[in-house]
Scaffold this motif. Structure first.
Motif, PDB file in Angstrom:
ATOM      1  N   GLN A 109      34.055  23.631  38.403  1.00 27.79           N
ATOM      2  CA  GLN A 109      35.309  23.979  37.939  1.00 27.79           C
ATOM      3  C   GLN A 109      36.100  23.769  39.885  1.00 27.79           C
ATOM      4  N   SER A 112      38.779  26.188  42.128  1.00 28.31           N
ATOM      5  CA  SER A 112      38.745  27.860  40.529  1.00 28.31           C
ATOM      6  C   SER A 112      39.588  28.716  41.904  1.00 28.31           C
ATOM      7  N   ARG A 115      42.344  28.838  40.077  1.00 26.29           N
ATOM      8  CA  ARG A 115      43.141  28.946  38.629  1.00 26.29           C
ATOM      9  C   ARG A 115      44.294  29.888  38.697  1.00 26.29           C
ATOM     10  N   GLU A 127      31.269  26.016  41.081  1.00 25.50           N
ATOM     11  CA  GLU A 127      32.610  26.038  41.748  1.00 25.50           C
ATOM     12  C   GLU A 127      32.981  26.223  42.981  1.00 25.50           C
TER      13      GLU A 127
END
Length: 141
Positions: A109, A112, A115, A127
């Motif tokens: 991801q 991050s 997010r 991440e």
């Protein structure tokens, strides 16, 4: 990935057809502001390398979205086609363009720290934050 159809992607209207030599089933998710603005949510992408053939490329428009990458979309229907790294020419494509892929695993991801709090994934992945990504690409721009 035994079915050859797994390596062919088309836009929603069919104006653009892309053939990909290799698709990595380990996909990434990007939470950056640009990806979320571009698609209304995080960008789920499979790495497709540089061996990508695009038919009807007259319908492909590219937008220079960052110092290290551009984004391609169909000028007819707006389908998001790819995120392409400028230095390597490597393509990352929306995982949804390849509906028959097997063995898909979310393994990273990006951004991050960008997010939003209104969604999260239960998958345990590696991440990278905005600072880590900026540092990584600093040598590539």
């Amino acid at each position: 990935m035994s079915d050859s159809h797994e390596k062919v992607a088309k836009c929603l209207c069919g104006a653009v057809k892309m053939t990909v030599a290799a698709v990595d089933p380990k996909f990434t998710v990007c939470h950056c502001d640009t990806c979320r603005t571009w698609g209304g949510g995080p960008f789920f992408a499979v790495q497709c390398g540089t061996e990508v053939t695009i038919e009807s490329d007259k319908s492909v428009k590219e937008y220079d979205s960052s110092p290290w990458a551009s984004r391609g979309f169909c000028s007819e229907c707006g389908t998001h086609l790819f995120y392409r790294l400028k230095k390597t020419g490597s393509y990352n494509m929306p995982v949804g363009l390849f509906p028959k892929l097997e063995g898909l695993v979310m393994n990273m991801q990006y951004f991050s720290d960008q997010r939003p709090e209104y969604y999260c994934f239960s998958n345990k992945t590696a991440e990278m934050t905005e600072a880590e990504i900026t540092a990584y690409f600093a040598s590539q721009v």
